[in-house]
Motif scaffolding. Structure first.
Motif, mmCIF file in Angstrom:
data_model
loop_
_atom_site.group_PDB
_atom_site.id
_atom_site.type_symbol
_atom_site.label_atom_id
_atom_site.label_comp_id
_atom_site.label_asym_id
_atom_site.label_seq_id
_atom_site.Cartn_x
_atom_site.Cartn_y
_atom_site.Cartn_z
ATOM 1 N N VAL A 178 0.840 -1.196 0.000
ATOM 2 C CA VAL A 178 0.000 0.000 0.000
ATOM 3 C C VAL A 178 0.881 1.255 0.000
ATOM 4 N N SER A 209 3.648 1.475 -1.533
ATOM 5 C CA SER A 209 4.140 1.679 -2.881
ATOM 6 C C SER A 209 3.021 2.152 -3.810
ATOM 7 N N TYR A 210 1.812 1.650 -3.586
ATOM 8 C CA TYR A 210 0.625 2.139 -4.301
ATOM 9 C C TYR A 210 0.447 3.633 -4.068
ATOM 10 N N GLY A 234 0.878 6.591 -6.817
ATOM 11 C CA GLY A 234 -0.310 7.415 -7.009
ATOM 12 C C GLY A 234 0.076 8.882 -7.140
ATOM 13 N N MET A 264 4.890 -3.534 -7.809
ATOM 14 C CA MET A 264 4.139 -2.334 -8.162
ATOM 15 C C MET A 264 5.028 -1.295 -8.839
ATOM 16 N N THR A 304 -2.838 9.911 -0.892
ATOM 17 C CA THR A 304 -3.271 9.136 -2.057
ATOM 18 C C THR A 304 -4.609 8.463 -1.798
ATOM 19 N N TRP A 310 -8.068 9.049 -3.948
ATOM 20 C CA TRP A 310 -8.800 8.022 -4.695
ATOM 21 C C TRP A 310 -10.196 7.824 -4.131
ATOM 22 N N TRP A 333 -4.853 -6.178 -4.425
ATOM 23 C CA TRP A 333 -3.819 -6.436 -5.414
ATOM 24 C C TRP A 333 -4.430 -6.673 -6.794
ATOM 25 N N THR A 347 -5.577 -3.276 -8.245
ATOM 26 C CA THR A 347 -4.496 -2.406 -8.730
ATOM 27 C C THR A 347 -3.904 -3.005 -10.002
ATOM 28 N N TYR A 372 -7.376 1.981 -9.451
ATOM 29 C CA TYR A 372 -6.828 2.476 -8.184
ATOM 30 C C TYR A 372 -7.911 2.966 -7.240
#
Ligand SMILES: Nc1ncnc2c1ncn2[C@@H]1O[C@H](COP(=O)(O)OP(=O)(O)OP(=O)(O)O)[C@@H](O)[C@H]1O
Ligand SMILES: [Mg+2]
Lengths: 522, 342
Positions: A117, A119-120, A124, A209, A300, A304, A483, A486, A491
């Protein structure tokens, strides 16, 4: 633990084990054998492959690339984490930093955010950020608390009289820090660094990611695309060897003993350094760290969530994932703790060479990356026990192998607090040994067991690699759903799952922080 | 020559005044003992002198340099003052060799020679150099701590109850060894202890401390024989305090007419005798008649309670003898002058 006590144990005539211990020992041995299954599997696979093929598969440029990536990642991330951890621990524990308690909590909170998360959240904000720099930066914010936690506990336990003494011997403050404080932090530094290193080797989601290849991501690619078994096994072998290198390095750097305080009485409270006009400069460090480690995910995720509106909260799907996650966490947590009971009891009540060896086996087994554990269990079940393939039993076994030490630490501490006389009293009142154990020690150690369940559940909740490979058909945990979404570049749709994981991890993270304080006695 | 001067030092911890106006001057090369009950502020005083804490008020002047006043202070590492703490405080992560060489800056060969010399000075076997502190006995740890502090040739040495962790036999031996080493090196020393015997045996100057203040400062003889008040007298040893009517250097007391050490005073007062001034005779002799009310045999000495008439009783330790028993009539003799509390 000095060597003299060990020799004494071997020389003394060994009393015959009472029935309860022999049963406990048997169970502990069986659990240890199960835990070592993955490691044994990798060795077996290597042997079966044969030298020629093995060497061919290991010495190729792909493996070389992965090795370079892994080494660079570890060599860059660990020192940065260590410097950050020491600085933050010193600021929050030993200086008059404004709001030190608050910052100390914030330094632990990043653990509640799963690495993938993190890295997401970063991509982002900065979609083009990838490769080694991204890998190092995100790993630092995701894993530095593993160093911060033991270091801040170690700072609290230091005896300030030693620092005074060093000053009276003519050492300037920085020299005192280098020659007296740092050496005493060595144990915490080594332990924390090992944990960070093992996570770097084992993590999949974070690096996948940002498209940074490590052994773990390569094994999963191999597994998902072609299912080239032998190549995957050989990558796993190299990964396991990397783990052994880290374990060996840590063991040799850690040194022989923990540094107990000599002399009677209780240490004085440590002196608090006055930062004076540096106060506001110093505040920058925790503030910037928190901004990257917490601010970025919060930013982020809220972006979203706002973009997705109410539409992303598909209650049926999110609800089902939440329910399945909680169920698997509870089952896994309970199983892990139950599996840890025999060895925890043995190591407190009957500490022998055998119990220490068994304990070492559990730690070794749990330092194997999730991908290796999963690969081993998949192959074994497919080949030998097909009904168990992708069953709840198998995935729970994987969790037990991976998270047993978390439960063990909590259990051991609380069993050690229960006086052995209570157990003996129950036995003298006519209970069978096993029964006496259940009625007394286990009952009284319940808070520790609960903490063990909670901490292993925290690990399970945020586990992605093994869950993906082992989960029964139709199971979709929060991590897996996140996962998958994504992966489809949805997202906004993934955000609610991340929020739920963080929300459920937060209290468990605080429990971890609280526990480390209690162990330090404050 | 005054080497160390403390002027009206104060240190407050919350509502506790750990130090409440301390004045002291110490001459170069002398040995000063600070003695007082637990919690009276001895360690706090040493910490201020060493530079580990700053005083709230007052000043410290050492070898002509102002070390601390209300505004500024010289940090501990620039003071050149050695300290041996109550528990030795060796660095647990270093060997004995590294501990002793900790503050030494020299090339290896010079350093090793100096370490060997220091080990010899404090009477330790060089074979111990490779060990860790937790492999040494308490007494050995103390000696290592002393060697470590001596290594830098400090001009002032602070000892905070360095012998309290040792048993009685070792204690006297270690104290003797330490005193010899310090005297040989000509190092000015400040010793803190709560053992009055140790203070009197060790020092040229004794400061008796009570609740953050010095009750009395003087030579061992002076503080022992001429304490300023009853509490100081009792702290430094057994004291027999008698009411008296004093005039012209003589006191009319329950033990008869005694010479006192103050010829100017006239009127009612309390006087004090030390037990070694008193003799208990069984068959006659000079003195006052008294009765043995109670006797407790404790080996070489016996603890007796003696009644004079029916007005006055006191306790006394005397050498044990077969023949004395409770109810016996004895004669009490007094040697030397009584001390008068004004
Ligand atoms: N860091 C501190 N915080 C609060 N109070 C303190 C602190 N250090 C000392 N004190 C108090 O100051 C007083 C003097 O303490 P100090 O340690 O100087 O006593 P001491 O004479 O050395 O006693 P002992 O013979 O037991 O070692 C005590 O009442 C103690 O409780
Ligand atoms: Mg003290």
């Amino acid at each position: 633990m000095t060597s003299t006590t060990e020799t004494r144990i071997t020389i003394a005539p060994r009393p015959r084990l009472p029935a309860a211990s022999s049963w406990t020992l048997t169970i502990a041995v069986v659990v240890a054998l199960l835990a070592l299954l993955p490691l044994g599997f990798v060795l077996w696979a290597t042997v079966v492959t044969g030298w020629e093929t093995a060497l061919q598969l290991i010495f190729r440029s792909r493996v070389g690339d992965l090795l370079v990536n892994t080494v660079l990642l570890v060599v860059l991330t660990i020192p940065i984490c260590a410097v950050l951890g020491v600085s933050l621990a010193w600021l929050t524990e030993r200086s008059d930093l404004p709001g030190a308690r608050f910052w100390s909590w914030l330094c632990v909170t990043p653990l509640a955010v799963p690495a993938f998360v993190h890295s997401y959240a970063w991509i982002g904000l900065w979609p083009g950020f990838n490769g080694l720099p991204a890998g190092v930066a995100i790993s630092v914010v995701a894993y530095f608390p593993f160093l911060y936690l033991p270091l801040s506990a170690a700072f609290r336990l230091l005896d300030p009289a030693l620092e005074d003494q060093a000053a009276s011997l003519g050492l300037a403050p920085f020299a005192v820090f280098r020659r007296v404080v740092l050496p005493q932090l060595r144990l915490a530094l080594c332990g924390g660094a090992l944990l960070v290193g093992l996570h770097l080797l084992a993590e999949y989601g974070l690096f996948a990611m940002i498209r940074f290849d490590t052994f773990t991501t390569a094994i999963i690619d191999q597994f998902q695309s072609t299912y080239n078994g032998v190549a995957a096994y050989m990558l796993a072998l190299v990964l396991v060897l990397c783990c052994f290198v880290l374990l060996g390095l840590e063991a040799s750097l850690r040194g022989r003993s923990r540094y107990a305080r000599l002399g009677p009485g209780v240490a004085r409270r440590p002196k608090i350094a006055r930062l004076g006009k540096w106060k506001y400069v110093a505040l920058l460090l925790p503030a910037v760290t928190a901004a990257f480690a917490l601010g970025v995910p919060v930013l982020t995720l809220s972006r979203w969530l706002i973009a997705g509106g109410a539409g992303v909260w598909r209650l049926d799907e999110v609800g089902l994932a939440l329910w399945q996650t909680l169920a698997i966490c509870l089952i896994g947590g309970l199983a892990t703790t139950a599996a840890a009971v025999p060895i925890a009891w043995l190591s407190v009540r009957r500490p022998t060479r055998a119990s220490r060896f068994l304990e070492g086996c559990y730690y070794l087994a749990s330092s194997m990356p999730g991908v290796v554990v999963a690969l081993a269990l998949v192959t074994i079940t497919v080949r030998a026990m097909l009904p168990l393939y992708q069953s709840v039993a198998t995935i729970v076994l994987a969790y037990v192998v991976m998270f047993l030490p978390r439960a063990l630490v909590s259990l051991r501490a609380s069993i050690a607090q229960v006086p052995v006389e209570i157990e003996q009293a129950a036995a003298s009142l006519g209970r069978s040994p096993g029964n006496a154990l259940l009625a007394t020690t286990i009952r009284l150690a319940a808070p520790g067991a609960a903490a063990g369940v909670a901490l292993s559940s925290l690990g399970i909740m945020n586990e992605l690699t093994a869950s993906q490979m082992l989960a029964p058909n139709g199971t979709r945990t929060l991590a897996m759903a996140f996962w998958a979404l994504t992966g489809e570049i949805d997202y906004a749709g993934a955000a609610p799952y991340a929020v739920l994981m963080v929300a459920f991890s937060l209290p468990l993270t605080f429990l971890l922080h609280h526990q480390s304080k209690k162990i330090a006695g404050r | 020559m005054t080497f160390l001067t403390l002027t009206s030092l104060r240190k407050q911890y919350g509502s506790v005044a750990a130090l409440d106006g301390i004045d002291l001057s110490v001459t170069a090369g002398s040995r000063t003992a600070i003695v007082g009950p637990s919690g009276c502020g001895k360690t706090t005083l040493l910490r201020l002198v060493a530079g580990f804490d700053a005083p709230d008020e007052g000043g410290i002047v050492f070898a002509g340099q102002q070390l601390a006043d209300a505004r500024s202070q010289v940090p501990a590492h620039k003071r050149g003052i050695g300290i041996v703490a109550q528990d030795g405080c060796l660095f647990p992560h270093l060997t004995i060799r590294q501990n002793i060489g900790f503050g030494l800056e020299a090339e290896a060969s010079v350093k090793n020679a100096r370490i060997a010399q220091l080990m010899d000075m404090v009477g330790l076997d060089p074979a111990m150099l490779a060990r860790k502190p937790d492999q040494l006995s308490g007494g050995q740890q103390q000696r290592v701590a002393l060697a470590r502090a001596l290594a830098r040739k400090p001009r002032l040495m602070l000892l905070d109850e360095p012998f309290s962790a040792l048993d009685t036999g070792l204690r006297a031996a270690t104290r003797k060894a330490v005193t010899d080493v310090l005297t040989a090196a000509g190092i000015t020393t400040l010793l803190v202890t709560h053992d009055q015997g140790e203070a009197l045996a060790f020092a040229d100057q004794v400061a008796v401390m009570r609740a953050g203040k010095f009750a009395q400062v003087g030579s061992p003889r002076e503080v022992y024989s001429r304490p300023v008040d009853v509490a100081t007298a009792a702290f430094l040893g057994e004291a027999i305090v008698l009411p008296a009517e004093v005039a012209d250097g003589r006191a009319q007391s329950p033990l008869g007419v005694l010479p006192v050490d103050d010829i100017a005073y006239r009127g009612k007062a309390e006087i004090m005798l030390r037990p070694e001034q008193i003799t208990v005779a069984q068959n006659g002799g000079d003195g006052v008649f008294a009765t043995v009310a109670e006797i407790n045999f404790c080996g070489p000495i016996s603890d007796v309670r003696i009644t004079l008439g029916d007005a006055f009783t006191f306790r006394l330790d005397i050498p044990s003898r077969e023949t004395l028993s409770a109810g016996d009539r004895v004669t009490i003799g007094v040697a030397g002058a009584a001390h008068l509390f004004r």
